[in-house]
Design an enzyme around this catalytic site. Structure first.
Site, PDB file in Angstrom:
ATOM      1  N   TRP A 102      67.428  20.698  21.720  1.00 25.81           N
ATOM      2  CA  TRP A 102      66.947  20.145  20.463  1.00 25.81           C
ATOM      3  C   TRP A 102      65.864  19.093  20.217  1.00 25.81           C
ATOM      4  O   TRP A 102      64.774  19.072  19.634  1.00 25.81           O
ATOM      5  CB  TRP A 102      68.239  19.517  19.533  1.00 25.81           C
ATOM      6  N   ASP A 169      67.702  11.959  15.647  1.00 26.15           N
ATOM      7  CA  ASP A 169      68.508  12.937  15.311  1.00 26.15           C
ATOM      8  C   ASP A 169      70.045  12.548  15.488  1.00 26.15           C
ATOM      9  O   ASP A 169      70.392  12.848  16.728  1.00 26.15           O
ATOM     10  CB  ASP A 169      67.764  14.286  16.079  1.00 26.15           C
ATOM     11  N   LYS A 193      77.427  19.789  11.026  1.00 32.40           N
ATOM     12  CA  LYS A 193      78.054  19.317  12.180  1.00 32.40           C
ATOM     13  C   LYS A 193      79.226  18.212  11.697  1.00 32.40           C
ATOM     14  O   LYS A 193      80.257  18.262  12.362  1.00 32.40           O
ATOM     15  CB  LYS A 193      77.531  18.848  13.203  1.00 32.40           C
TER      16      LYS A 193
HETATM   17  C1  PLP Z   1      72.532  21.802  15.425  1.00 26.82           C
HETATM   18  C2  PLP Z   1      71.464  20.607  15.838  1.00 26.82           C
HETATM   19  C3  PLP Z   1      69.913  20.875  15.463  1.00 26.82           C
HETATM   20  C4  PLP Z   1      69.487  22.052  14.512  1.00 26.82           C
HETATM   21  O1  PLP Z   1      69.994  21.920  13.236  1.00 26.82           O
HETATM   22  P1  PLP Z   1      69.493  22.997  12.215  1.00 26.82           P
HETATM   23  O2  PLP Z   1      70.184  22.586  11.193  1.00 26.82           O
HETATM   24  O3  PLP Z   1      70.256  24.317  12.461  1.00 26.82           O
HETATM   25  O4  PLP Z   1      68.020  23.047  12.146  1.00 26.82           O
HETATM   26  C5  PLP Z   1      69.496  19.667  15.621  1.00 26.82           C
HETATM   27  N1  PLP Z   1      69.733  18.711  16.510  1.00 26.82           N
HETATM   28  C6  PLP Z   1      70.969  18.557  16.925  1.00 26.82           C
HETATM   29  C7  PLP Z   1      71.354  17.528  17.769  1.00 26.82           C
HETATM   30  C8  PLP Z   1      71.874  19.800  16.659  1.00 26.82           C
HETATM   31  O5  PLP Z   1      73.147  19.576  17.142  1.00 26.82           O
END
Ligand code: PLP
Length: 354
Positions: A102, A169, A193
């Site tokens: 990511w 993030d 998540k």
């Molecule tokens: C799942 C995830 C993403 C991607 O998320 P999307 O909403 O599918 O774009 C980005 N960063 C992390 C840390 C993730 O776990």
């Protein structure tokens, strides 16, 4: 049979959230209307949006004058792009910590807007640890990191001290542990998540960092435009925001982030203890960097894979197959996962040993 859902995302939410969300699909707060059919400009939805924004700041203990909460679309992946688009001018340098897939995707997007300096990377060991001892130049425009690396099971436990704006993030560990959120200038998280269902991205931004790049930003990508429109620049994902609100209310009723952190620590400790004790298994993340949210491990003898899969199926254990780039197993222990589910997985591991 009860299913124990260890899915990495979209993931488990509390049963009570599912029930309330289902009820609202049929009849929102006795209005006779479904959450799916009301206007996003209706009083009912404006109240939902206001409460959700306020609750995010309350749970994070952030100042409502300094920070803005946005509910946007395009997933965390869209923020990989929106962050440099808004913050990074062509002649500037942004610093990134490369801790996984990511993070690399975020880096790739930023390169289209300015210079990217990777201050630390754990790519040499397939991202099984968090780089330490890196320096962030004081003239960097910002520092970007990924707090929890969902695929590899690593988590930043000590964030660097720096004067430059910190962008994080937090998709897979937001609301899971107490942090000093005032040390971050922009936090983003795909909701699926730990915040709610798929379809909405949470962005928490300190207003003073915006509007400085001098770049001409298309409206739909401009954080300031979304702030001015209170996340209603276009039709927001009404149902995903409502369900996220239900989940945040659940969290508040549980005692907030501190209370859930204590439970998350217990769950993770239970599983890591078994991984370390059971001679059939081993953890894949560097011990000091282990994640409380995504626990990655492998069987020492791949010949046992089928047998373990059978035991897991018997016990209703679902969603523990590791990400395709890493293999093995990944048990995601998000806020809503009960401790009994972790115990069920530990029991399955012990049954294989017998
Ligand atoms: C799942 C995830 C993403 C991607 O998320 P999307 O909403 O599918 O774009 C980005 N960063 C992390 C840390 C993730 O776990």
């Amino acid at each position: 049979m009860k299913v124990h859902n260890f899915s990495a995302g979209p993931c488990i939410l509390p049963q009570e959230v599912f029930e309330k969300a289902a009820q609202a699909v049929l009849n929102l707060d006795n209005s006779g209307l479904s959450i799916l059919e009301i206007s996003h400009r209706s009083e009912a939805f404006l109240a939902i949006m206001d409460e959700a924004r306020a609750l995010v700041l309350e749970l994070m203990e952030l100042d409502t004058k300094e920070y803005e909460v946005l509910f946007l679309q395009g997933g965390a992946s869209m923020e990989f792009l929106r962050v440099p688009y808004n913050l990074l001018a062509e002649h500037q340098t942004a610093t990134y910590l490369d801790t996984g897939n990511w993070a690399s995707l975020a880096i790739a997007e930023a390169r289209a807007f300015g210079t990217v300096a990777i201050v630390g990377s754990s790519k040499n060991k397939n991202y099984n640890y968090i780089p330490k001892d890196y320096a962030i130049p004081e003239d960097a425009t910002y520092f970007h990191c990924t707090s929890n690396n969902t695929i590899y099971g690593t988590q930043i436990h000590d964030f660097p001290e720096t004067k430059v704006p910190v962008i994080c993030d937090m998709s897979s560990d937001i609301f899971s542990r107490k942090l000093d959120f005032t040390t971050f200038d922009l936090i983003y998280a795909g909701a699926q998540k730990n915040t709610g269902p798929a379809g909405v991205t949470l962005v928490v931004v300190k207003k003073e960092i915006l509007g400085k790049s001098g770049r001409n930003i298309p409206n739909i990508l401009d954080y300031q435009k979304h702030i001015a429109a209170k996340s209603m620049y276009n039709t927001p994902p009404v149902f995903a925001i409502y369900t996220s609100l239900l989940n945040l209310q659940w969290l508040k009723n549980k005692g907030g982030i501190l209370a859930i952190e204590a439970l998350n620590k217990e769950k993770a400790a239970l599983l890591y203890a078994e991984i370390d004790r059971n001679p059939l298994f081993k953890g894949t993340a560097n011990n000091a960097d282990r994640s409380l949210m995504n626990v990655t491990f492998v069987l020492n003898d791949a010949g046992q894979t089928e047998k373990f899969a059978e035991i897991c199926e018997d016990k209703g254990i679902s969603g523990i197959v590791g990400h395709r780039s890493v293999g093995g197993y990944r048990a995601s222990l998000y806020n809503a996962l009960p401790k009994e589910s972790v115990q069920a997985l530990v029991n399955a591991m012990q049954e294989l040993e017998k």
